[in-house]
Design a protein around this motif. Structure first.
Motif, short mmCIF file in Angstrom:
data_model
loop_
_atom_site.label_atom_id
_atom_site.label_comp_id
_atom_site.label_asym_id
_atom_site.label_seq_id
_atom_site.Cartn_x
_atom_site.Cartn_y
_atom_site.Cartn_z
N THR A 1 0.83 -1.21 0.00
CA THR A 1 0.00 0.00 0.00
C THR A 1 0.87 1.26 0.00
N GLN B 1 2.45 1.61 -3.36
CA GLN B 1 1.46 2.04 -4.35
C GLN B 1 1.20 3.55 -4.24
N PHE C 1 4.22 -0.55 -12.16
CA PHE C 1 4.09 -0.69 -10.71
C PHE C 1 4.66 -2.00 -10.19
N ASP C 2 4.37 -3.13 -10.85
CA ASP C 2 4.88 -4.41 -10.35
C ASP C 2 6.40 -4.46 -10.43
N ARG D 1 2.00 6.16 -7.21
CA ARG D 1 0.96 7.05 -7.74
C ARG D 1 1.35 8.51 -7.62
#
Length: 121
Positions: free
Chosen positions: A35, A38, A94-95, A42
């Motif tokens: 989280t 992420q 992202f991954d 972002r």
């Protein structure tokens, strides 16, 4: 510091008992990291493309705040992009960002050589 690019799940960092999985409390730690990563991703994916480029990666890794801030050379950021950019577009998804963070975190925890171990007699 060598850059090992072995792919392994984030849970590997949290398997404190080396049993090949995580319990509920360990999973909560995995979830918090994902989280946090992420939210950082972002923040620096300003065009919402789902990718961050070299400069955004640098800003993201130095902007971890309470977790761990990385201050690396520009050349090393280039190496990170080269290693984690699977599409070969000069940016990471992202991954791939998560994998990059895991590798940096695990590499940072490796024992550092001392005078005794660096120069065997």
């Amino acid at each position: 510091m060598s850059l090992k690019c072995t792919r392994f799940p984030p849970s590997a960092m949290f398997d404190r008992e080396n049993k090949g999985g995580v319990n509920f409390n360990e999973f909560a730690g995995v979830w918090k990291y994902i989280t946090d990563w992420q939210n950082i991703f972002r923040t620096y994916d300003r065009d919402n493309s789902g990718f961050i480029d070299r400069n955004e990666l640098k800003q993201a890794l130095t902007g971890f705040g309470k977790q761990k801030s990385y201050r690396l050379s520009d050349q090393f950021y280039g190496t990170l992009i080269e290693k984690f950019d699977r599409q070969r577009k000069g940016q990471v998804a992202f991954d791939d960002f998560i994998q990059c963070c895991i590798v940096l975190q695990v590499t940072d925890k490796e024992p550092k050589p001392t005078m005794d171990t660096a120069l065997p007699l």
